[in-house]
Design a protein around this motif. Structure first.
Motif, PDB file in Angstrom:
ATOM      1  N   SER A   3      38.161  38.328  42.023  1.00 12.21           N
ATOM      2  CA  SER A   3      38.789  38.751  43.284  1.00 12.21           C
ATOM      3  C   SER A   3      39.237  37.554  44.115  1.00 12.21           C
ATOM      4  O   SER A   3      40.150  37.637  44.924  1.00 12.21           O
ATOM      5  CB  SER A   3      37.828  39.618  44.092  1.00 12.21           C
ATOM      6  OG  SER A   3      36.787  38.832  44.602  1.00 12.21           O
ATOM      7  N   GLN A   4      38.596  36.423  43.883  1.00 10.76           N
ATOM      8  CA  GLN A   4      38.963  35.196  44.581  1.00 10.76           C
ATOM      9  C   GLN A   4      40.431  34.855  44.326  1.00 10.76           C
ATOM     10  O   GLN A   4      41.131  34.315  45.167  1.00 10.76           O
ATOM     11  CB  GLN A   4      38.091  34.063  44.023  1.00 10.76           C
ATOM     12  CG  GLN A   4      37.896  32.927  44.959  1.00 10.76           C
ATOM     13  CD  GLN A   4      37.151  33.340  46.192  1.00 10.76           C
ATOM     14  OE1 GLN A   4      37.742  33.542  47.225  1.00 10.76           O
ATOM     15  NE2 GLN A   4      35.864  33.490  46.080  1.00 10.76           N
ATOM     16  N   PHE A   5      40.849  35.191  43.141  1.00  9.50           N
ATOM     17  CA  PHE A   5      42.180  34.915  42.650  1.00  9.50           C
ATOM     18  C   PHE A   5      43.253  35.702  43.392  1.00  9.50           C
ATOM     19  O   PHE A   5      44.353  35.245  43.594  1.00  9.50           O
ATOM     20  CB  PHE A   5      42.204  35.387  41.205  1.00  9.50           C
ATOM     21  CG  PHE A   5      42.504  34.330  40.209  1.00  9.50           C
ATOM     22  CD1 PHE A   5      42.312  32.988  40.509  1.00  9.50           C
ATOM     23  CD2 PHE A   5      42.963  34.666  38.949  1.00  9.50           C
ATOM     24  CE1 PHE A   5      42.573  32.023  39.580  1.00  9.50           C
ATOM     25  CE2 PHE A   5      43.228  33.704  38.011  1.00  9.50           C
ATOM     26  CZ  PHE A   5      43.036  32.380  38.320  1.00  9.50           C
ATOM     27  N   LYS A   7      43.519  37.362  46.465  1.00  9.43           N
ATOM     28  CA  LYS A   7      43.855  37.466  47.872  1.00  9.43           C
ATOM     29  C   LYS A   7      45.153  36.738  48.232  1.00  9.43           C
ATOM     30  O   LYS A   7      45.972  37.272  48.952  1.00  9.43           O
ATOM     31  CB  LYS A   7      42.727  36.941  48.741  1.00  9.43           C
ATOM     32  CG  LYS A   7      42.995  37.216  50.196  1.00  9.43           C
ATOM     33  CD  LYS A   7      41.796  36.978  51.053  1.00  9.43           C
ATOM     34  CE  LYS A   7      42.090  37.421  52.467  1.00  9.43           C
ATOM     35  NZ  LYS A   7      40.978  37.139  53.354  1.00  9.43           N
ATOM     36  N   GLY A   8      45.295  35.544  47.680  1.00  6.79           N
ATOM     37  CA  GLY A   8      46.474  34.759  48.004  1.00  6.79           C
ATOM     38  C   GLY A   8      47.770  35.432  47.606  1.00  6.79           C
ATOM     39  O   GLY A   8      48.793  35.260  48.268  1.00  6.79           O
ATOM     40  N   SER A  39      40.125  46.770  46.319  1.00  4.98           N
ATOM     41  CA  SER A  39      39.706  47.874  47.173  1.00  4.98           C
ATOM     42  C   SER A  39      40.878  48.174  48.115  1.00  4.98           C
ATOM     43  O   SER A  39      41.492  47.273  48.676  1.00  4.98           O
ATOM     44  CB  SER A  39      38.440  47.531  47.938  1.00  4.98           C
ATOM     45  OG  SER A  39      38.669  46.489  48.834  1.00  4.98           O
ATOM     46  N   GLY A  41      41.277  49.419  51.000  1.00  2.96           N
ATOM     47  CA  GLY A  41      41.241  49.044  52.407  1.00  2.96           C
ATOM     48  C   GLY A  41      41.712  47.631  52.677  1.00  2.96           C
ATOM     49  O   GLY A  41      42.223  47.340  53.754  1.00  2.96           O
ATOM     50  N   SER A  42      41.565  46.750  51.695  1.00  3.98           N
ATOM     51  CA  SER A  42      41.826  45.336  51.967  1.00  3.98           C
ATOM     52  C   SER A  42      43.299  45.016  52.213  1.00  3.98           C
ATOM     53  O   SER A  42      43.646  43.912  52.611  1.00  3.98           O
ATOM     54  CB  SER A  42      41.279  44.460  50.840  1.00  3.98           C
ATOM     55  OG  SER A  42      41.858  44.825  49.621  1.00  3.98           O
ATOM     56  N   PRO A  45      44.107  44.714  56.497  1.00  7.75           N
ATOM     57  CA  PRO A  45      44.065  43.433  57.213  1.00  7.75           C
ATOM     58  C   PRO A  45      45.299  42.569  56.940  1.00  7.75           C
ATOM     59  O   PRO A  45      45.804  41.905  57.845  1.00  7.75           O
ATOM     60  CB  PRO A  45      42.807  42.762  56.659  1.00  7.75           C
ATOM     61  CG  PRO A  45      41.936  43.883  56.241  1.00  7.75           C
ATOM     62  CD  PRO A  45      42.863  44.945  55.734  1.00  7.75           C
TER      63      PRO A  45
ATOM     64  N   LEU B  56      35.526  45.394  55.619  1.00 10.22           N
ATOM     65  CA  LEU B  56      36.853  45.541  56.225  1.00 10.22           C
ATOM     66  C   LEU B  56      36.850  45.035  57.660  1.00 10.22           C
ATOM     67  O   LEU B  56      37.755  44.323  58.090  1.00 10.22           O
ATOM     68  CB  LEU B  56      37.261  47.014  56.234  1.00 10.22           C
ATOM     69  CG  LEU B  56      37.929  47.538  54.978  1.00 10.22           C
ATOM     70  CD1 LEU B  56      38.060  49.046  55.055  1.00 10.22           C
ATOM     71  CD2 LEU B  56      39.292  46.890  54.833  1.00 10.22           C
ATOM     72  N   ASP B  59      36.859  41.284  57.828  1.00 12.95           N
ATOM     73  CA  ASP B  59      38.181  40.758  57.515  1.00 12.95           C
ATOM     74  C   ASP B  59      39.108  40.891  58.731  1.00 12.95           C
ATOM     75  O   ASP B  59      39.795  39.949  59.119  1.00 12.95           O
ATOM     76  CB  ASP B  59      38.737  41.559  56.329  1.00 12.95           C
ATOM     77  CG  ASP B  59      39.605  40.702  55.427  1.00 12.95           C
ATOM     78  OD1 ASP B  59      39.977  39.611  55.854  1.00 12.95           O
ATOM     79  OD2 ASP B  59      39.911  41.146  54.309  1.00 12.95           O
ATOM     80  N   LEU B  88      32.829  35.876  56.343  1.00 13.30           N
ATOM     81  CA  LEU B  88      33.578  36.570  55.291  1.00 13.30           C
ATOM     82  C   LEU B  88      32.903  36.485  53.927  1.00 13.30           C
ATOM     83  O   LEU B  88      32.990  37.388  53.124  1.00 13.30           O
ATOM     84  CB  LEU B  88      34.988  35.989  55.173  1.00 13.30           C
ATOM     85  CG  LEU B  88      35.976  36.405  56.245  1.00 13.30           C
ATOM     86  CD1 LEU B  88      37.288  35.714  56.029  1.00 13.30           C
ATOM     87  CD2 LEU B  88      36.162  37.908  56.227  1.00 13.30           C
ATOM     88  N   LEU B  91      31.791  31.524  49.903  1.00 13.35           N
ATOM     89  CA  LEU B  91      32.736  30.432  49.677  1.00 13.35           C
ATOM     90  C   LEU B  91      33.338  29.965  51.001  1.00 13.35           C
ATOM     91  O   LEU B  91      33.523  28.763  51.222  1.00 13.35           O
ATOM     92  CB  LEU B  91      33.842  30.900  48.727  1.00 13.35           C
ATOM     93  CG  LEU B  91      34.638  29.782  48.069  1.00 13.35           C
ATOM     94  CD1 LEU B  91      33.727  28.892  47.241  1.00 13.35           C
ATOM     95  CD2 LEU B  91      35.715  30.355  47.186  1.00 13.35           C
ATOM     96  N   LYS B 180      39.154  34.825  49.453  1.00 14.65           N
ATOM     97  CA  LYS B 180      38.804  36.225  49.563  1.00 14.65           C
ATOM     98  C   LYS B 180      37.370  36.394  50.027  1.00 14.65           C
ATOM     99  O   LYS B 180      36.499  35.647  49.643  1.00 14.65           O
ATOM    100  CB  LYS B 180      38.966  36.844  48.171  1.00 14.65           C
ATOM    101  CG  LYS B 180      38.688  38.296  48.090  1.00 14.65           C
ATOM    102  CD  LYS B 180      39.904  39.060  48.503  1.00 14.65           C
ATOM    103  CE  LYS B 180      39.591  40.541  48.578  1.00 14.65           C
ATOM    104  NZ  LYS B 180      40.274  41.123  49.728  1.00 14.65           N
ATOM    105  N   GLY B 181      37.137  37.415  50.845  1.00 12.97           N
ATOM    106  CA  GLY B 181      35.762  37.810  51.153  1.00 12.97           C
ATOM    107  C   GLY B 181      35.172  38.529  49.958  1.00 12.97           C
ATOM    108  O   GLY B 181      35.613  38.322  48.828  1.00 12.97           O
ATOM    109  N   GLU B 182      34.221  39.405  50.184  1.00 11.98           N
ATOM    110  CA  GLU B 182      33.502  40.024  49.073  1.00 11.98           C
ATOM    111  C   GLU B 182      34.296  41.141  48.401  1.00 11.98           C
ATOM    112  O   GLU B 182      34.100  41.402  47.232  1.00 11.98           O
ATOM    113  CB  GLU B 182      32.180  40.622  49.559  1.00 11.98           C
ATOM    114  CG  GLU B 182      31.323  39.704  50.412  1.00 11.98           C
ATOM    115  CD  GLU B 182      30.786  38.515  49.638  1.00 11.98           C
ATOM    116  OE1 GLU B 182      30.613  38.651  48.428  1.00 11.98           O
ATOM    117  OE2 GLU B 182      30.564  37.469  50.250  1.00 11.98           O
ATOM    118  N   SER B 183      35.177  41.822  49.135  1.00  9.05           N
ATOM    119  CA  SER B 183      35.728  43.070  48.598  1.00  9.05           C
ATOM    120  C   SER B 183      36.706  42.850  47.460  1.00  9.05           C
ATOM    121  O   SER B 183      37.578  42.049  47.512  1.00  9.05           O
ATOM    122  CB  SER B 183      36.384  43.867  49.702  1.00  9.05           C
ATOM    123  OG  SER B 183      37.426  43.138  50.300  1.00  9.05           O
TER     124      SER B 183
END
Lengths: 107, 183
Positions: A3-5, A7-8, A39, A41-42, A45, B56, B59, B88, B91, B180-183
């Motif tokens: 998931s880190q991947f 977001k950007g 997810s 919802g994300s 934001p 959420l 964020d 968040l 990391l 990214k946060g946890e979601s």
């Protein structure tokens, strides 16, 4: 995928979908989650952030069935930003792919 | 979890945002639920797909605080923004807290140096007033020179601090966009 991947690049996905047509939140999220596992919802934001940055604007539209929908529309600034992001992303994925191909040949 | 519960938890996790902001956020999620229900999904399915309301809220709040800090770069706003971004995920904690402590320590050290340069002037001045036996004019003038340097350093540090805070807020904005946060 990690998931880190993701977001950007989610911002890029949102902007790409808004380039051709205005979309409302639910539709936008559905289009993205069909292809990318996140997810749901994300996305909100991210939408709020690009609204605040002036990359898009929103307007409410009544619909014949169900509640009124908040549509998101790309601004000129948003389009310019999208073109930059696209170019960066292409250059990046091209680089990663080229490296993976090279390593495959070595094997 | 059903719809009402989700909305309740989201609202109660959104502390510090203005009421208008909260209402606007909740409105978006109400729309989302309504759309999902008309497509025949159950409330529980929609909640499960949306993810945790707490995450959420984190964020959304991090966004809000970084925007506030960008609009008005005050120390309080920057601290709130840092705190929100740290919340968040792990990391973010490492990427934000580490550099922040290092930079803050360097800035604090220079401020302390500036103030001690200024404050040491009190020594010779007191000696002059009380007419101490070991008073030398040379000490007084050397001390005045150092105090002058201290004042210049403090002035310089004022601008350094402001620019560093602004730069750090930009770094925070970059952080919530990429990491990214946890979601």
């Amino acid at each position: 995928m990690n998931s880190q991947f993701k977001k950007g690049v989610l911002e890029l996905c949102v902007l790409v979908l808004l380039e051709k047509q205005d979309l409302y939140g639910y539709e936008l999220i559905k289009r993205i989650t069909e292809k990318i596992e996140i997810s749901e919802g994300s996305i909100y934001p991210i939408l709020r952030r690009i609204l605040k940055q002036g990359l898009c604007t929103s307007y409410l539209q009544e619909s014949t069935e169900g509640p009124s929908r908040k549509y998101y529309q790309l601004t000129a600034e948003g389009k310019a930003h999208l073109h930059e992001l696209k170019a960066e992303y292409r250059a990046f994925t091209y680089g990663v792919n080229a490296l993976m191909e090279e390593e495959k040949e070595v094997e | 979890m059903n719809r009402d519960r989700f909305m309740q938890e989201l609202r109660s996790s959104l502390v510090r945002l203005t009421e208008a902001e909260k209402d606007d956020i909740l409105r978006d999620f109400q729309e989302y639920f309504d759309m999902g229900l008309t497509e025949g999904k159950t409330e529980e399915e929609i909640v499960a797909a949306l993810g945790s309301p707490q995450q959420l809220a984190k964020d959304l709040q991090a966004n809000y605080h970084v925007e506030q800090a960008q609009a008005h770069t005050s120390t309080g706003n920057v601290f709130r923004a840092i705190w929100a971004v740290i919340g968040l995920g792990f990391l973010n904690l490492i990427l934000v807290l580490g550099p922040f402590i290092a930079i803050a320590a360097a800035i604090l050290a220079l401020w302390i140096a500036a103030f001690s340069f200024i404050i040491q002037l009190a020594g010779p001045v007191i000696q002059l007033i009380v007419g101490a036996d070991d008073f030398y004019l040379f000490h007084l003038f050397a001390s005045i020179t150092i105090a002058g340097i201290g004042i210049l350093l403090a002035l310089g540090m004022y601008f350094v601090t402001i620019y560093t805070l602004r730069w750090f807020v930009r770094y925070l904005a970059f952080n919530i966009r990429i990491v990214k946060g946890e979601s």
